[in-house]
Design an enzyme around this catalytic site. Structure first.
Site, PDB file in Angstrom:
ATOM      1  N   CYS A   1       0.685  -1.369  -0.061  1.00 34.36           N
ATOM      2  CA  CYS A   1       0.031  -0.022   0.070  1.00 34.36           C
ATOM      3  C   CYS A   1       0.827   1.399  -0.091  1.00 34.36           C
ATOM      4  O   CYS A   1       0.219   2.381  -0.409  1.00 34.36           O
ATOM      5  CB  CYS A   1      -1.095  -0.065   1.157  1.00 34.36           C
ATOM      6  SG  CYS A   1      -2.075  -1.463   1.070  1.00 34.36           S
TER       7      CYS A   1
ATOM      8  N   HIS B   1      -3.428   7.679   1.814  1.00 39.50           N
ATOM      9  CA  HIS B   1      -3.811   5.984   1.391  1.00 39.50           C
ATOM     10  C   HIS B   1      -5.255   5.868   1.941  1.00 39.50           C
ATOM     11  O   HIS B   1      -5.532   6.091   3.168  1.00 39.50           O
ATOM     12  CB  HIS B   1      -2.868   5.042   1.954  1.00 39.50           C
ATOM     13  CG  HIS B   1      -3.334   3.471   1.723  1.00 39.50           C
ATOM     14  ND1 HIS B   1      -3.457   3.203   0.704  1.00 39.50           N
ATOM     15  CD2 HIS B   1      -3.317   2.684   2.744  1.00 39.50           C
ATOM     16  CE1 HIS B   1      -4.037   1.874   0.640  1.00 39.50           C
ATOM     17  NE2 HIS B   1      -3.855   1.398   2.117  1.00 39.50           N
TER      18      HIS B   1
ATOM     19  N   ASN C   1     -10.129  -0.063  -0.769  1.00 35.62           N
ATOM     20  CA  ASN C   1      -8.652   0.040  -0.431  1.00 35.62           C
ATOM     21  C   ASN C   1      -7.825  -0.467  -1.845  1.00 35.62           C
ATOM     22  O   ASN C   1      -8.022  -1.596  -2.106  1.00 35.62           O
ATOM     23  CB  ASN C   1      -8.132  -0.627   0.678  1.00 35.62           C
ATOM     24  CG  ASN C   1      -6.597  -0.611   0.879  1.00 35.62           C
ATOM     25  OD1 ASN C   1      -5.755  -0.219  -0.020  1.00 35.62           O
ATOM     26  ND2 ASN C   1      -6.300  -1.090   2.133  1.00 35.62           N
TER      27      ASN C   1
END
Length: 323
Positions: free
Chosen positions: A114, A250, A280
């Site tokens: 990520c 993020h 996500n």
């Protein structure tokens, strides 16, 4: 005078298939309300059969090139941040290079889960500042739907697919925080925390594996580490939190996003949030959010933008730039 890497163009791509929270209600003990209240996610996109990471990355790349008024021949390098490449090798980046018709320069993948886009942007900045490249295409692209365990409600409802891209190029600045471009970066990792976020398979085990996560532990680390890395980058840039126009974090979980902003002393009116629409998307989440923020008219030329992310490794970092 100081060499800076400034944003020239930006774009993104999302698969056509939209998957609402209700999709999971028939197969899992969950609900739209449960998912929304705990994550802020309302829907996500899943790649179609045969739609790969490099395919989505190429679409995002073309959008970023068009936004910057550029052609593939204007690029020196392509970096793709991804944990879900099409093949073990060659890199997804070389597939993008070929798809664009780019027969010069160099291309490579970077894997920091990520945090991948932050890592890739920092590396692209270093290439430009050091004179190794003048113009770099930086892409975050993921097909996380391919590594989800759809019997695990703690993880499968969280993730989606997509791609975002930016083109950065060299420019001359005065060496102050008033310059446009990347002003500071901060990268970190700590391999001791591998077990709280990982995929239980890989090439050497001859399995693909599924994503595994200890959600409470990830949350605890995320809020602390994201706020600290953002403060570090701001300090290196010579800026205060109050001078930030936008945080583009993020997009993992709305509670993490809110807690991090609060820890930085900033309100949610200064945060670009897309997690409700995309879920996500790992390395793709920051460039996706940047692109949406620009398309919505929020991020404007001259704005101070902070991006920060944390992912498996653990790996985390941040970038401060003036748009």
């Amino acid at each position: 005078m100081t060499k800076r890497a400034v944003v020239r163009g930006i774009g993104h791509y999302l698969p056509e298939r939209v998957v609402p929270n209700a999709y999971f209600e028939d197969s899992l003990e969950t609900s739209d309300e449960w998912i929304r209240s705990r994550t802020g996610i309302e829907r996500r996109h899943f790649a179609a059969e045969g739609e790969t990471t490099s395919h989505m990355a190429t679409h995002a790349a073309r959008a970023a090139l068009a936004d910057g008024g550029l052609e593939p021949g204007d690029l020196d390098a392509v970096i793709v941040a991804t944990s879900t490449p099409d093949l073990t090798f060659p890199s997804a980046a070389t597939m993008v290079q070929e798809a664009l018709g780019m027969t010069h320069g160099f291309a490579f993948d970077l894997q920091a889960v990520c945090a991948g886009f932050v890592y890739a942007l920092a590396n692209a900045n270093a290439l430009i500042v050091s004179g190794q490249a003048e113009r770099v295409l930086v892409i975050g692209a993921e097909t996380f739907s391919k590594i989800l365990d759809f019997e695990d409600r703690a993880t499968c409802v969280l993730f989606g697919d997509g791609a975002g891209a930016v083109v950065i190029e060299g420019a001359t600045g005065e060496g102050t925080s008033d310059d446009r471009g990347i002003l500071a970066t901060d990268l970190n990792s700590d391999g001791r925390h591998r077990e709280i976020l990982y995929v239980d398979g890989g090439v050497s085990t001859q399995t693909t594996g599924h994503l595994r996560m200890q959600g409470k532990e990830v949350f605890r680390h995320a809020v602390d580490k994201l706020a600290r890395t953002a403060h570090t980058s701001l300090e290196r840039a010579g800026l205060e939190p109050g001078e930030v126009d936008w945080i583009v974090p993020h997009q993992a979980n709305l509670r993490i996003i809110k807690a991090t902003a609060s820890k930085m002393g900033l309100g949610m009116d200064k945060v670009v949030v897309t997690v409700q629409d995309h879920g996500n998307t790992s390395a793709a989440s920051i460039p996706l959010a940047l692109s949406v923020g620009c398309a919505d008219g929020k991020i404007k030329r001259g704005d101070v933008v902070v991006t920060e992310a944390i992912g498996g490794g653990l790996a985390w970092g941040s970038v401060v730039l003036r748009w």
